[in-house]
Scaffold this motif. Sequence first.
Motif, PDB file in Angstrom:
ATOM      1  N   LEU A  30       0.857  -1.185   0.000  1.00 28.81           N
ATOM      2  CA  LEU A  30       0.000   0.000   0.000  1.00 28.81           C
ATOM      3  C   LEU A  30       0.887   1.228   0.000  1.00 28.81           C
ATOM      4  O   LEU A  30       1.854   1.304   0.762  1.00 28.81           O
ATOM      5  N   GLU A  31       0.544   2.179  -0.856  1.00 24.93           N
ATOM      6  CA  GLU A  31       1.282   3.440  -0.903  1.00 24.93           C
ATOM      7  C   GLU A  31       0.298   4.598  -0.803  1.00 24.93           C
ATOM      8  O   GLU A  31      -0.710   4.635  -1.519  1.00 24.93           O
ATOM      9  N   HIS A  32       0.586   5.529   0.099  1.00 24.24           N
ATOM     10  CA  HIS A  32      -0.244   6.727   0.255  1.00 24.24           C
ATOM     11  C   HIS A  32       0.635   7.955   0.126  1.00 24.24           C
ATOM     12  O   HIS A  32       1.650   8.077   0.814  1.00 24.24           O
ATOM     13  N   ARG A  33       0.236   8.868  -0.764  1.00 29.77           N
ATOM     14  CA  ARG A  33       0.980  10.081  -1.004  1.00 29.77           C
ATOM     15  C   ARG A  33       0.244  11.241  -0.325  1.00 29.77           C
ATOM     16  O   ARG A  33      -0.839  11.637  -0.770  1.00 29.77           O
ATOM     17  N   PHE A  34       0.806  11.746   0.753  1.00 32.54           N
ATOM     18  CA  PHE A  34       0.147  12.820   1.488  1.00 32.54           C
ATOM     19  C   PHE A  34       0.101  14.105   0.667  1.00 32.54           C
ATOM     20  O   PHE A  34      -0.877  14.837   0.696  1.00 32.54           O
ATOM     21  N   ASN A  35       1.184  14.385  -0.044  1.00 34.13           N
ATOM     22  CA  ASN A  35       1.278  15.561  -0.907  1.00 34.13           C
ATOM     23  C   ASN A  35       2.457  15.339  -1.838  1.00 34.13           C
ATOM     24  O   ASN A  35       2.928  14.209  -1.991  1.00 34.13           O
ATOM     25  N   ASP A  36       2.935  16.415  -2.451  1.00 34.08           N
ATOM     26  CA  ASP A  36       4.069  16.297  -3.366  1.00 34.08           C
ATOM     27  C   ASP A  36       5.288  15.683  -2.697  1.00 34.08           C
ATOM     28  O   ASP A  36       6.084  14.995  -3.347  1.00 34.08           O
ATOM     29  N   ASP A  37       5.452  15.918  -1.405  1.00 29.85           N
ATOM     30  CA  ASP A  37       6.729  15.653  -0.753  1.00 29.85           C
ATOM     31  C   ASP A  37       6.725  14.475   0.214  1.00 29.85           C
ATOM     32  O   ASP A  37       7.804  13.986   0.567  1.00 29.85           O
ATOM     33  N   TRP A  38       5.573  14.034   0.681  1.00 28.63           N
ATOM     34  CA  TRP A  38       5.538  13.010   1.723  1.00 28.63           C
ATOM     35  C   TRP A  38       4.723  11.806   1.258  1.00 28.63           C
ATOM     36  O   TRP A  38       3.637  11.962   0.696  1.00 28.63           O
ATOM     37  N   ALA A  39       5.283  10.611   1.519  1.00 24.53           N
ATOM     38  CA  ALA A  39       4.601   9.378   1.126  1.00 24.53           C
ATOM     39  C   ALA A  39       4.852   8.296   2.165  1.00 24.53           C
ATOM     40  O   ALA A  39       5.919   8.239   2.796  1.00 24.53           O
ATOM     41  N   PHE A  40       3.866   7.433   2.317  1.00 27.50           N
ATOM     42  CA  PHE A  40       3.949   6.283   3.223  1.00 27.50           C
ATOM     43  C   PHE A  40       3.800   5.010   2.402  1.00 27.50           C
ATOM     44  O   PHE A  40       2.971   4.946   1.481  1.00 27.50           O
ATOM     45  N   LYS A  41       4.590   3.992   2.735  1.00 28.24           N
ATOM     46  CA  LYS A  41       4.473   2.712   2.045  1.00 28.24           C
ATOM     47  C   LYS A  41       4.581   1.573   3.034  1.00 28.24           C
ATOM     48  O   LYS A  41       5.425   1.592   3.933  1.00 28.24           O
ATOM     49  N   ALA A  42       3.708   0.588   2.870  1.00 27.12           N
ATOM     50  CA  ALA A  42       3.756  -0.644   3.654  1.00 27.12           C
ATOM     51  C   ALA A  42       3.720  -1.813   2.681  1.00 27.12           C
ATOM     52  O   ALA A  42       2.971  -1.788   1.694  1.00 27.12           O
ATOM     53  N   ALA A  43       4.535  -2.829   2.924  1.00 23.76           N
ATOM     54  CA  ALA A  43       4.601  -3.975   2.025  1.00 23.76           C
ATOM     55  C   ALA A  43       4.823  -5.250   2.823  1.00 23.76           C
ATOM     56  O   ALA A  43       5.471  -5.233   3.879  1.00 23.76           O
ATOM     57  N   ALA A  44       4.273  -6.339   2.309  1.00 29.44           N
ATOM     58  CA  ALA A  44       4.417  -7.635   2.964  1.00 29.44           C
ATOM     59  C   ALA A  44       4.652  -8.708   1.907  1.00 29.44           C
ATOM     60  O   ALA A  44       4.105  -8.638   0.797  1.00 29.44           O
ATOM     61  N   VAL A  45       5.466  -9.702   2.255  1.00 31.76           N
ATOM     62  CA  VAL A  45       5.729 -10.859   1.397  1.00 31.76           C
ATOM     63  C   VAL A  45       5.663 -12.107   2.254  1.00 31.76           C
ATOM     64  O   VAL A  45       6.218 -12.143   3.367  1.00 31.76           O
ATOM     65  N   ARG A  46       4.976 -13.116   1.763  1.00 31.72           N
ATOM     66  CA  ARG A  46       4.956 -14.425   2.418  1.00 31.72           C
ATOM     67  C   ARG A  46       5.261 -15.487   1.370  1.00 31.72           C
ATOM     68  O   ARG A  46       4.701 -15.469   0.265  1.00 31.72           O
ATOM     69  N   MET A  47       6.170 -16.411   1.713  1.00 27.68           N
ATOM     70  CA  MET A  47       6.541 -17.495   0.808  1.00 27.68           C
ATOM     71  C   MET A  47       6.411 -18.823   1.543  1.00 27.68           C
ATOM     72  O   MET A  47       7.005 -19.020   2.596  1.00 27.68           O
ATOM     73  N   ASP A  48       5.617 -19.735   0.974  1.00 32.03           N
ATOM     74  CA  ASP A  48       5.492 -21.100   1.477  1.00 32.03           C
ATOM     75  C   ASP A  48       6.225 -22.017   0.504  1.00 32.03           C
ATOM     76  O   ASP A  48       5.906 -22.050  -0.695  1.00 32.03           O
ATOM     77  N   GLU A  49       7.178 -22.766   1.015  1.00 32.72           N
ATOM     78  CA  GLU A  49       8.050 -23.555   0.140  1.00 32.72           C
ATOM     79  C   GLU A  49       8.150 -24.985   0.639  1.00 32.72           C
ATOM     80  O   GLU A  49       8.254 -25.238   1.843  1.00 32.72           O
ATOM     81  N   THR A  50       8.124 -25.925  -0.311  1.00 36.78           N
ATOM     82  CA  THR A  50       8.308 -27.345  -0.010  1.00 36.78           C
ATOM     83  C   THR A  50       9.358 -27.907  -0.958  1.00 36.78           C
ATOM     84  O   THR A  50       9.288 -27.668  -2.172  1.00 36.78           O
ATOM     85  N   ASN A  51      10.327 -28.625  -0.399  1.00 36.43           N
ATOM     86  CA  ASN A  51      11.365 -29.294  -1.196  1.00 36.43           C
ATOM     87  C   ASN A  51      11.372 -30.771  -0.816  1.00 36.43           C
ATOM     88  O   ASN A  51      11.617 -31.109   0.345  1.00 36.43           O
ATOM     89  N   THR A  52      11.116 -31.642  -1.770  1.00 41.76           N
ATOM     90  CA  THR A  52      11.170 -33.079  -1.512  1.00 41.76           C
ATOM     91  C   THR A  52      12.053 -33.744  -2.558  1.00 41.76           C
ATOM     92  O   THR A  52      12.167 -33.263  -3.695  1.00 41.76           O
ATOM     93  N   SER A  53      12.666 -34.843  -2.172  1.00 40.95           N
ATOM     94  CA  SER A  53      13.505 -35.572  -3.128  1.00 40.95           C
ATOM     95  C   SER A  53      13.741 -36.989  -2.641  1.00 40.95           C
ATOM     96  O   SER A  53      13.670 -37.285  -1.447  1.00 40.95           O
TER      97      SER A  53
END
Length: 809
Positions: free
Chosen positions: A379-402
């Motif tokens: 999510l990105e919010h631009r308050f005005n020309d000069d100020w901005a807020f950003k929040a980001a999230a990543v989730r990874m589910d991984e399985t390795n079999t052999s």
Amino acid sequence: MHNNWPRALPLVVALSSLSALAQAQTLSFNLPAASLATTLNRIASQSGHIIALEPELVRGKQAPAVVGQMSAEQAMQAALAGSGLQLRVTASGHFSVAPASLGGDVMELGATSVTDNYLNATSEGSGSYAARAVTLGKGTHTLKEIPQSVTVITRKQLDDQGITDLKDALNHTTGIVGAQGIGPGMVITSRGFQIDDWQYDGVPIPRNNYSLGNWATQDLVFFDRVEILRGSSGLLQGTGSPGGAINLVRKRGQAAPTVSITGKAGSWDHYGLQLDAGGPLTSSGNVRGRVVVDEDQSDSFIDYQWSKTHSLYGALDIDLNDSTTIGGGISYSREQSRPMLRGIPRYTTGKAVDLPRSTYTGARWSRAETDATTYYLDLEHRFNDDWAFKAAAVRMDETNTSTHQRVQSSGQGVAADGSGLTYADWITDFHNTKLGLDMNVVGHFDTGALAHEITLGGNYSKLTSDDAYWRKFSPTTDNLFDIDHDRPEPSRDSLLAGPIGRHNKASYDIRQKGLYGAWRIKPTEDLTLVVGTRVSWFDYSWDSIDFNNPTDAGTRYPTSRMTESGEVTPYAGFVYDLTREWSWYASYTDVFTPQTERAAGETALKPIIGSNYETGFKGELFDGRVNTSIAVFRYDQENRAVTDMNSECGDYFCSMASGKVRSQGVEAEISGEVVSGLQLFAGYTYNTTKYLDDPDNEGRTFSQWTPKHMLRTWADYTLPVDGQRWSTGLGFTTQSHTLGYESTYTVPGYTVWSGRVAYQLTPEINLAVNANNLFDKKYWVAGFNQLNGSNNYGEPRNFMLTVKYTPQF
């Protein structure tokens, strides 16, 4: 800059526009010297005009005083004098700015006008190897504004070289080694140090914590570009590598519809098909989508080896209003394969065994599968020309079999006749979940004639795993030159039968959080000072239990724990503009890296501490079409873990903090359109790594697989004939020798050439043939090269035909 510009449309700084006649109206201006953005905004406000400002164009630039009777257009021209920017006026009378002498059409978007070529400069459609800006840190900056070494591998370069996975990309860029790990994955090193946390859209998550070997892989079909920082990344991601950071920037829906269908066919029955489509989903363009479907399958130059990969990606970006954008995506990748793990052993003397490159040391029943599902949200919010807020999230589910067979030497290497082998049968079942969060505020303001940028934020990452493996080592009289590929397939129970079987269950729980801040200030028009710091908290635990037969209750080892709290990592640097095109920079960073190795008594080792210094010159040439840099760097590190042969921790030796090491060298790089029609990338690295103070290793090399010399080049030229339909590419990668794991023998260096010929059959259809290892060089790739295994040949000469269909809208 990534082509998600509708998420950050230049802000309208005036509320109404006048007719073309009103543009010529004479007004009285009395504006003091200030930042360029402030002055242009004041002119627009006073004159009642609309001006669209791309923040990265005007950031850090100063305007002189604007005083006198003049039109709004004349006032803006006066403010832009000497800035390297030019004023653009649309047919509807709106203003915008663009780099001086920059080509490209002006594109109308309601009340906003932008120069499309500029905004695409670091993403798809730019046709350039030169990145105008990066998001590797917080906010967006040009490469010249960052007082460290930065490389961007653009989508244009990835496509021209036919690069589809991260390891291949890194091995074609400056100063990075993507080594084959003990497993199907890779180990990334920069300046002699591993990079285990990878960033996804600026959010770091751990990607190299497995109970056995290295299993982290990453294809690039979901990503627009790869951003690489060399040097300490602690300010960005806490206890990150002192070597650098890797940021993968994903594809997003663009402002205009884009569709491409790509088919490929190549050596060793390699076939692939990809659909990549995106664009606006509403008439206003406030909702944009992207979908990628990719299928790839291939045999190999190695007997019996094959792989199949299925990849799917979908993303949405939604402008909730003029100031707020939310984006999300999900990717899924599944690779099924018959791999060869641990490669080929060496002779006991350290000499490589001269076997055919097609040699396979596994079994016909060997198989592996990797599934990875990744979720993205920001999510990105631009308050005005000069100020901005950003929040980001990543989730990874991984399985390795052999279930797989390895061949390794029973001792340190095989005998001259190839005897002395052991078959190692393995079953692996690894599961892990990785989570990363980042929130930050970036603001710009002026105090008098001083321009400031403030960044404040925090991030969090977490890894939890549930891993298990079963294995048995079986010495054999078989010969390395006559390997048995048809031994009986093992089961979990069969691997625990007898005195040499083992079953291990283990789990990681690794959590990191931190608060960071940075302040950029321009005390003069030419000088930018950068200071920052981060406070980090780190918690680590590892549990392990062994079973030696099917009825064994198990032997549980003491939980390995390590906690570090409130560790402060300072950062300082400056950038001095020598001319409009060239700058001089220098930076200093403290390094803090927790160690998970255990000392005698099961106590955790002290963290690694160090200092990273770098200075150099950067250039943005030909109005930003070419980036160039040269850097000198040094990193000193203390408390590095070494094996303590006099004590045991569990079933292996303990470690101890010992001595001091140093990595230092020189890097040089150039990328972009150096002459009309010629895109060039070239990067050279000279890097030495040594133990400065160590009881056993003083004066020796500590990073065995870091070559002293590396040179990676690639050039693509559009021929000025036949309507510029033909293009051709040529490049090579060369490096000096490395050391084997035991440091008692060398792995020879090599030079490998690649080429490309492409033809634009119609405006929609492009044909290309890529050739790799043109001269069929036989060589060993650098990595974990050991006496008892992990020696792998580089690919022989191979070809790939690509047909790409891109409908014109």
